[in-house]
Write an enzyme that holds these catalytic residues in place. Structure first.
Site, mmCIF file in Angstrom:
data_model
loop_
_atom_site.group_PDB
_atom_site.id
_atom_site.type_symbol
_atom_site.label_atom_id
_atom_site.label_comp_id
_atom_site.label_asym_id
_atom_site.label_seq_id
_atom_site.Cartn_x
_atom_site.Cartn_y
_atom_site.Cartn_z
ATOM 1 N N LYS A 22 0.449 -1.924 -0.064
ATOM 2 C CA LYS A 22 -0.379 0.419 0.295
ATOM 3 C C LYS A 22 0.135 1.235 -0.642
ATOM 4 C CE LYS A 22 -2.232 1.528 3.985
ATOM 5 N NZ LYS A 22 -1.855 2.889 4.560
ATOM 6 N N ASN A 23 2.220 1.409 0.879
ATOM 7 C CA ASN A 23 2.652 2.674 0.812
ATOM 8 C C ASN A 23 3.880 2.361 -0.449
ATOM 9 O OD1 ASN A 23 1.210 2.845 3.057
ATOM 10 N ND2 ASN A 23 2.596 2.338 4.656
ATOM 11 N N CYS A 118 -5.023 12.767 12.614
ATOM 12 C CA CYS A 118 -5.863 11.767 12.618
ATOM 13 C C CYS A 118 -5.935 10.839 13.614
ATOM 14 C CB CYS A 118 -4.932 10.733 11.325
ATOM 15 S SG CYS A 118 -3.294 9.373 11.843
ATOM 16 N N ARG A 123 0.519 14.588 13.069
ATOM 17 C CA ARG A 123 1.045 14.023 11.248
ATOM 18 C C ARG A 123 1.227 15.766 10.727
ATOM 19 N NH1 ARG A 123 -0.679 9.051 9.826
ATOM 20 N NH2 ARG A 123 0.567 9.086 8.731
ATOM 21 N N ASP A 309 4.463 1.071 12.140
ATOM 22 C CA ASP A 309 3.548 0.000 11.932
ATOM 23 C C ASP A 309 3.228 -0.837 12.067
ATOM 24 O OD1 ASP A 309 3.530 1.695 7.816
ATOM 25 O OD2 ASP A 309 3.114 2.214 10.215
ATOM 26 N N ARG A 401 -8.993 -0.233 4.416
ATOM 27 C CA ARG A 401 -7.996 0.832 3.735
ATOM 28 C C ARG A 401 -5.991 0.096 3.342
ATOM 29 N NH1 ARG A 401 -7.528 6.574 6.786
ATOM 30 N NH2 ARG A 401 -5.982 5.695 4.819
#
Ligand code: EPZ
Length: 422
Positions: A22-23, A118, A123, A309, A401
């Site tokens: 994803k990243n 968030c 952030r 993560d 997500r």
């Protein structure tokens, strides 16, 4: 809102195919703004965030089409017709800020909604803005938007930039902007995550001139234009680490197909320290738990350190280990929201500032729990897999997500897991 119900206590056995990262996919899609030519991305993960980035690019004028029916191969192309990134998209996905550098580099202007904070922290994007200002961008913040332009209406110019923190997003924004700037950019203390190397490899395929890929010092010689390219996205190292923790927490044996051991960095080392076997084979990475789990202290750090993560997922593993472990979060200021939910499942975790003391228990017990952010959500799924009884995870839209087909991949390895559509 969908929920996921898990009946735990079953060791995982079988194969899990790892999806594209994803990243890596998100900045690579933003790179589609850097050329009017076609950029073809393959091994694209089927995720909500990828769809969101697709709709963001589409409203900039970049057509994002499925080159194959399964949506794993995207074709991006077209000219930029709109330089505004609206709040209603940016608020859903902070990675939208990655259009800022490309828009300024190509058009000399950008109006990008400030991504709010968030769940895991404030952030800020100050490092993105400061680096771009050194390249000649001028910003003013008004009504929640970043209004950017290039001084004198010209092009961005190369600069010598030292990042005070190895920010992943700031590195990506600045590399993409520098690729089309006039002159040389030297970016020191750049982040070194594999996703950044993947972005740089794609930019080079598009004609960019980048030295030092994989190191914390990137030297970019700007070029007038970039052309189209084809690029296959690297496998997702966080998905890999997540399912490795699931295998260890349930006491099973799983082959993670397509995973790259060399991208796992400290995760493989730490898992081995806990007593989990992590080996590379011709199809990917094999994870086996053959004995008890030892408590091991971890501190999250920029790559190649232990990734933030993976912090929530590792905490689940330590919750069922023999002994205690200290888990210290150094990247984000509020990334322990999963703790109170895990404690409701019988974990024994005490938070002291940026550190949490986890005292292993013999077994967790299922309970209804609430997801708060992407990685906290998946940690609750892992806890449900390891727990005795039934766990229902609410608000799984967070999960969708960043994890493709999570219940299918786990059910194929023997998990008793199902999605309850509301
Ligand atoms: C990327 O976020 C990832 N997201 C995050 O993954 C990941 O947790 C993070 O890198 C760290 O590895 C994507 O790649 C889309 P940072 P990013 O800039 O770029 C502070 C997930 O779960 N900071 O390295 O936002 C910031 O507040 C997500 O997949 C500034 O102060 O991370 C944070 O404390 C979550 N000013 C720290 O640096 C800035 O201008 C790390 O941020 C930028 C960042």
């Amino acid at each position: 809102m969908d929920r996921i119900r898990i009946r735990g206590g079953r060791p995982l056995h079988g194969d899990i195919v790892i999806s594209g990262a994803k990243n890596a996919a998100l900045p690579l899609m933003a790179a589609g703004l850097l050329t009017d030519d076609r950029l073809i991305l393959s091994n694209v993960p089927q995720l909500a965030d990828v769809k969101t980035m697709g709709s963001l690019l589409a409203q900039h004028g970049i057509a994002v089409e499925d080159a194959t029916p399964d949506g794993r191969r995207l074709s991006l192309g077209g000219a930029i017709t709109n330089t505004e990134a609206p709040y209603d998209i940016v608020r859903k996905m902070r990675a939208s800020i990655l259009v800022l550098g490309p828009l300024l580099a190509r058009t000399g202007e950008a109006r990008v909604s400030l991504p709010g904070g968030c769940a895991i922290g404030t952030r800020p994007v100050d490092l993105h803005l400061k680096g771009l200002e050194q390249m000649g961008a001028v910003f003013r913040l008004e009504a929640g938007y970043i209004h950017g332009s290039v001084a004198g209406g010209g092009k961005l110019a190369g600069a010598v930039i030292v990042l005070p923190f190895a920010s992943v997003g700031a590195t990506e924004n600045l590399v993409m902007a520098a690729a089309l700037a006039d002159g040389r950019t030297v970016l020191s203390n750049a982040a070194r995550e594999p996703e950044i190397s993947d972005l740089c490899a794609c930019l080079v395929a598009m004609g960019a001139r980048i030295e030092g890929i994989g190191t914390d010092r990137l030297v970019i010689e700007g070029v007038p234009t970039l052309h189209g390219a084809e690029h296959s996205i690297i496998p997702d190292r966080i998905e890999t680490g997540t399912y490795a923790c699931a295998t260890a927490a349930t006491g099973g044996e799983v082959r993670l197909i397509g995973a790259r051991l060399d991208h796992l960095g400290a995760v493989a080392r730490i898992l081995r320290d806990t007593g989990v076997d992590v080996d590379e084979d011709e199809q990917g990475v094999m994870v086996r738990r053959l004995s008890g789990l030892r408590g091991v202290d971890v501190m999250t750090e920029p790559y190649p350190g232990f990734p933030t993560d993976m912090q929530a997922q590792f905490m689940v593993l330590m919750s069922v280990a023999d002994g205690a472990a200290m888990v210290t979060e150094t990247i984000f200021e509020n990334r322990f929201m999963h703790v109170q939910e895990l404690n409701r499942m019988g974990a024994r975790i005490n938070v002291h500032g940026a550190s949490a003391i986890v005292r292993g228990v013999s077994s967790l017990s299922g309970a209804p729990v609430m997801a708060t952010d992407l990685r906290a959500s998946v940690s609750l799924v892992l806890a449900g897999l390891a727990a005795a009884g039934v766990t229902v995870v609410n608000r799984v839209y967070h999960l969708d997500r960043g994890y493709e087909a999570v219940e299918q991949k786990l059910a194929a390895c023997g998990a008793d897991i199902e999605r309850l559509a509301d």
